[in-house]
Design a protein around this motif. Structure first.
Motif, PDB file in Angstrom:
ATOM      1  N   SER A 177       1.300 -15.097   8.930  1.00 39.23           N
ATOM      2  CA  SER A 177       0.152 -13.608   8.244  1.00 39.23           C
ATOM      3  C   SER A 177       0.822 -12.612   9.077  1.00 39.23           C
ATOM      4  O   SER A 177       1.400 -12.357  10.082  1.00 39.23           O
ATOM      5  CB  SER A 177      -1.096 -14.004   8.970  1.00 39.23           C
ATOM      6  N   ILE A 178       0.926 -11.654   8.237  1.00 38.92           N
ATOM      7  CA  ILE A 178       1.182 -10.047   8.618  1.00 38.92           C
ATOM      8  C   ILE A 178      -0.022  -9.078   8.516  1.00 38.92           C
ATOM      9  O   ILE A 178      -0.429  -8.972   7.604  1.00 38.92           O
ATOM     10  CB  ILE A 178       2.385  -9.397   7.687  1.00 38.92           C
ATOM     11  N   LEU A 179      -0.529  -8.936   9.612  1.00 39.43           N
ATOM     12  CA  LEU A 179      -1.880  -8.023   9.762  1.00 39.43           C
ATOM     13  C   LEU A 179      -1.881  -6.568  10.348  1.00 39.43           C
ATOM     14  O   LEU A 179      -2.757  -5.961  10.194  1.00 39.43           O
ATOM     15  CB  LEU A 179      -2.951  -8.821  10.106  1.00 39.43           C
ATOM     16  N   GLN A 180      -0.624  -6.212  10.995  1.00 40.18           N
ATOM     17  CA  GLN A 180      -0.549  -5.152  11.772  1.00 40.18           C
ATOM     18  C   GLN A 180       0.234  -4.136  11.198  1.00 40.18           C
ATOM     19  O   GLN A 180       0.402  -3.088  11.718  1.00 40.18           O
ATOM     20  CB  GLN A 180       0.013  -5.555  13.090  1.00 40.18           C
ATOM     21  N   CYS A 181       0.789  -4.197   9.797  1.00 35.91           N
ATOM     22  CA  CYS A 181       1.528  -3.391   9.478  1.00 35.91           C
ATOM     23  C   CYS A 181       0.680  -2.342   8.353  1.00 35.91           C
ATOM     24  O   CYS A 181      -0.305  -2.915   7.605  1.00 35.91           O
ATOM     25  CB  CYS A 181       2.660  -3.739   8.410  1.00 35.91           C
ATOM     26  N   ARG A 182       1.006  -1.015   8.266  1.00 36.53           N
ATOM     27  CA  ARG A 182       0.042  -0.172   7.602  1.00 36.53           C
ATOM     28  C   ARG A 182       0.280  -0.292   5.719  1.00 36.53           C
ATOM     29  O   ARG A 182      -0.675   0.005   5.324  1.00 36.53           O
ATOM     30  CB  ARG A 182       0.351   1.534   8.013  1.00 36.53           C
ATOM     31  N   ILE A 183       1.430  -0.679   5.621  1.00 35.69           N
ATOM     32  CA  ILE A 183       1.733  -0.806   4.234  1.00 35.69           C
ATOM     33  C   ILE A 183       2.127  -2.034   3.585  1.00 35.69           C
ATOM     34  O   ILE A 183       2.055  -2.137   2.356  1.00 35.69           O
ATOM     35  CB  ILE A 183       2.945   0.117   3.743  1.00 35.69           C
ATOM     36  N   ILE A 184       1.986  -3.044   4.488  1.00 30.12           N
ATOM     37  CA  ILE A 184       2.314  -4.431   3.978  1.00 30.12           C
ATOM     38  C   ILE A 184       1.450  -5.340   4.748  1.00 30.12           C
ATOM     39  O   ILE A 184       1.397  -5.429   5.861  1.00 30.12           O
ATOM     40  CB  ILE A 184       3.850  -4.935   4.037  1.00 30.12           C
ATOM     41  N   ARG A 185       0.925  -6.269   4.061  1.00 25.96           N
ATOM     42  CA  ARG A 185      -0.130  -7.167   4.532  1.00 25.96           C
ATOM     43  C   ARG A 185      -0.023  -8.603   3.901  1.00 25.96           C
ATOM     44  O   ARG A 185       0.262  -8.615   2.686  1.00 25.96           O
ATOM     45  CB  ARG A 185      -1.560  -6.980   4.470  1.00 25.96           C
ATOM     46  N   VAL A 186       0.118  -9.627   4.658  1.00 22.15           N
ATOM     47  CA  VAL A 186       0.266 -11.037   4.123  1.00 22.15           C
ATOM     48  C   VAL A 186      -1.025 -12.050   4.760  1.00 22.15           C
ATOM     49  O   VAL A 186      -0.870 -11.784   5.815  1.00 22.15           O
ATOM     50  CB  VAL A 186       1.555 -11.694   4.556  1.00 22.15           C
ATOM     51  N   GLU A 187      -1.751 -12.140   3.833  1.00 20.02           N
ATOM     52  CA  GLU A 187      -3.081 -12.932   4.204  1.00 20.02           C
ATOM     53  C   GLU A 187      -3.003 -14.141   3.497  1.00 20.02           C
ATOM     54  O   GLU A 187      -2.628 -14.259   2.514  1.00 20.02           O
ATOM     55  CB  GLU A 187      -4.239 -12.033   3.949  1.00 20.02           C
ATOM     56  N   ILE A 194       0.911  -1.305   0.120  1.00 17.17           N
ATOM     57  CA  ILE A 194       0.000  -0.150   0.022  1.00 17.17           C
ATOM     58  C   ILE A 194       0.870   1.418   0.115  1.00 17.17           C
ATOM     59  O   ILE A 194       1.898   1.541   0.837  1.00 17.17           O
ATOM     60  CB  ILE A 194      -0.980   0.088   1.204  1.00 17.17           C
ATOM     61  N   ALA A 195       0.588   2.100  -0.842  1.00 16.20           N
ATOM     62  CA  ALA A 195       1.274   3.482  -0.953  1.00 16.20           C
ATOM     63  C   ALA A 195       0.364   4.291  -1.770  1.00 16.20           C
ATOM     64  O   ALA A 195       0.026   4.293  -2.534  1.00 16.20           O
ATOM     65  CB  ALA A 195       2.798   3.399  -1.681  1.00 16.20           C
ATOM     66  N   ARG A 196       0.365   5.702  -1.084  1.00 16.14           N
ATOM     67  CA  ARG A 196      -0.293   6.815  -1.525  1.00 16.14           C
ATOM     68  C   ARG A 196      -1.708   6.414  -1.764  1.00 16.14           C
ATOM     69  O   ARG A 196      -2.390   6.695  -2.855  1.00 16.14           O
ATOM     70  CB  ARG A 196       0.348   7.236  -2.946  1.00 16.14           C
ATOM     71  N   GLY A 197      -2.480   5.600  -1.025  1.00 12.58           N
ATOM     72  CA  GLY A 197      -3.893   5.536  -1.118  1.00 12.58           C
ATOM     73  C   GLY A 197      -3.991   4.347  -2.175  1.00 12.58           C
ATOM     74  O   GLY A 197      -5.181   4.017  -2.557  1.00 12.58           O
ATOM     75  N   THR A 198      -3.225   3.963  -2.953  1.00 11.69           N
ATOM     76  CA  THR A 198      -3.250   2.745  -3.677  1.00 11.69           C
ATOM     77  C   THR A 198      -2.589   1.578  -3.309  1.00 11.69           C
ATOM     78  O   THR A 198      -1.690   1.592  -2.686  1.00 11.69           O
ATOM     79  CB  THR A 198      -2.648   3.326  -5.024  1.00 11.69           C
TER      80      THR A 198
END
Length: 408
Positions: free
Chosen positions: A271-281, A230-234
């Motif tokens: 899983s990575i769920l708590q990062c604002r710019i990177i998620r792994v689900e 996630i970056a710049r709302g995209t």
């Protein structure tokens, strides 16, 4: 010159008792030492340490601005988790450099990592989460000498929580079409006993399929991983199939039932769920493929954790089997796969992709192989003894950002 005087300059982090690479989590104390070996007497202005941890994402997209022009759009963002500095050696009060004799010198360091703010280390195509200790050696009239030692962070995810022990279930049905006419309905229901699992475990799938068409259908199950940057709302997504399970062909007007048919979780990162710019689900996707028409698909969410199921947290498998599969995960064993997982696009029809995909589109993985993070060395499993006989269950049962793409 310094480079002639400096024989050895490196960072050593305290390792575990068995010599495996150290792994840390929020609140842990990180200790180590800087080794400096000189061939002759040297004057040193300072020796400074800087520990860093950050998540960073970056990708580019080319867009057309007309028939003869185009431009490239860059997307990037960064989040800091750790920023610790300390001085290991400093010049005298009068700014006179320290004199170090020839030979070996050690400079120990120790500091506590931030509480509850770190995120599991990760390496992906469009971003990463990294941690490192950097040291700079300053000497009069010489270029600064820099060294770096990366380290791994694993934030624990305990699957023994009510939310992750809750069963996951769903049902779907679809009217199959062939050459613009209906050929009958296909329906499926599926359930798994819980949402949280650890690598190496088997997921028993309880499912029922009904094929009311006059054509044979094939049920399948997949474990998929979605990396979201996630970056710049995209956002940019990369989807991979990490495990597959093929069912038996279901004939026309027939039913089939899976009574706990199992799919194995390979040694993937948590899983990575708590990062604002990177998620792994992760998701478990149960599909029915109808020849000549689009697939019927049901998706059940998964969370891949690091702390395994407590012996009495579930009755789906024995304690001894959980103990063995967790050791396999620690050894990073390659799962038994007679063939690699299919391309993600193999379980996504063109019709459904066009219907549900929102730009920028999720990127397909043509290999099915993940960029593996620095992961899965959780030490607490390694020395856990097998349970005593009384602990074994005597009656086990049988086995606001753009909308995320949910294509089948």
């Amino acid at each position: 010159m310094l480079f002639e005087q400096l024989k050895k300059f490196r960072i050593v982090l305290e390792s575990s008792e068995d010599g495996t690479p150290p792994v840390f989590s929020s609140g842990d104390v990180l200790s180590g030492r800087v080794l400096l070996e000189l061939s002759r007497t040297s004057r040193v202005t300072s020796l400074k340490l800087h520990a860093v941890g950050y998540a960073k994402v970056h990708w580019t997209e080319s867009r057309s601005a007309g028939s003869s022009s185009a431009y490239t759009q860059n997307y990037s963002d960064e989040v800091d988790f750790l920023n610790h500095r300390e001085t290991l050696l400093q010049a005298e009060d009068n700014n006179e450099p320290k004199v170090l004799q020839a030979g070996r010198h050690e400079f120990p360091f120790s500091f506590q990592l931030p509480e509850d703010t770190l995120v599991t280390s990760f390496e992906g195509k469009h971003g990463s989460i990294r941690y490192a200790v950097k040291v700079k050696l300053h000497r009069p009239w010489c270029t600064v000498k820099k060294i770096k030692q990366e380290f791994t962070v694993i934030e624990p995810i305990d699957i023994n929580t009510p939310a992750l022990l809750a069963p996951q279930a769903g049902a779907k049905e679809k009217m199959a079409r062939l050459l613009y006419r209906n050929i009958g309905q296909v329906s499926l229901t599926a359930k798994i006993d819980r949402k949280g699992y650890t690598p190496g475990e088997m997921i028993p799938i309880f499912a029922e399929f009904y094929n009311s068409t006059y054509r044979s259908v094939v049920p399948k199950a997949f474990i998929t991983q979605t990396q979201t940057f996630i970056a710049r709302g995209t956002m940019k997504q990369k989807k991979s199939v990490v495990a597959t399970l093929n069912g038996d062909t279901i004939g026309a007007k027939k039913r089939d039932t899976w009574h706990g048919r199992a799919i194995k979780i390979p040694p993937v990162g948590p899983s990575i769920l708590q990062c604002r710019i990177i998620r792994v689900e992760y998701n478990l996707r149960v599909c029915v493929h109808v020849p000549g028409t689009s697939k019927l698909s049901l998706e059940l969410p998964l969370v891949i954790g690091t702390i395994p199921l407590h012996p009495f947290g579930s009755r789906t498998s024995s304690v001894s089997s959980q103990y063995s599969v967790n050791l396999e995960w620690l050894r990073m064993a390659i799962p038994e796969q007679p063939e690699p997982p299919p391309d993600y696009s193999a379980i996504v029809s063109d019709e459904e992709a066009e219907q549900h995909m929102t730009p920028p589109q999720a990127e397909e993985d043509i290999t099915g192989v993940l960029e593996r993070p620095y992961f899965a060395y959780v030490q607490e499993f390694r020395y856990r003894p097998p349970p005593v006989y009384s602990e074994v269950d005597p009656n086990p049962q049988g086995s606001a950002i753009r909308r995320r793409c949910m294509t089948c």
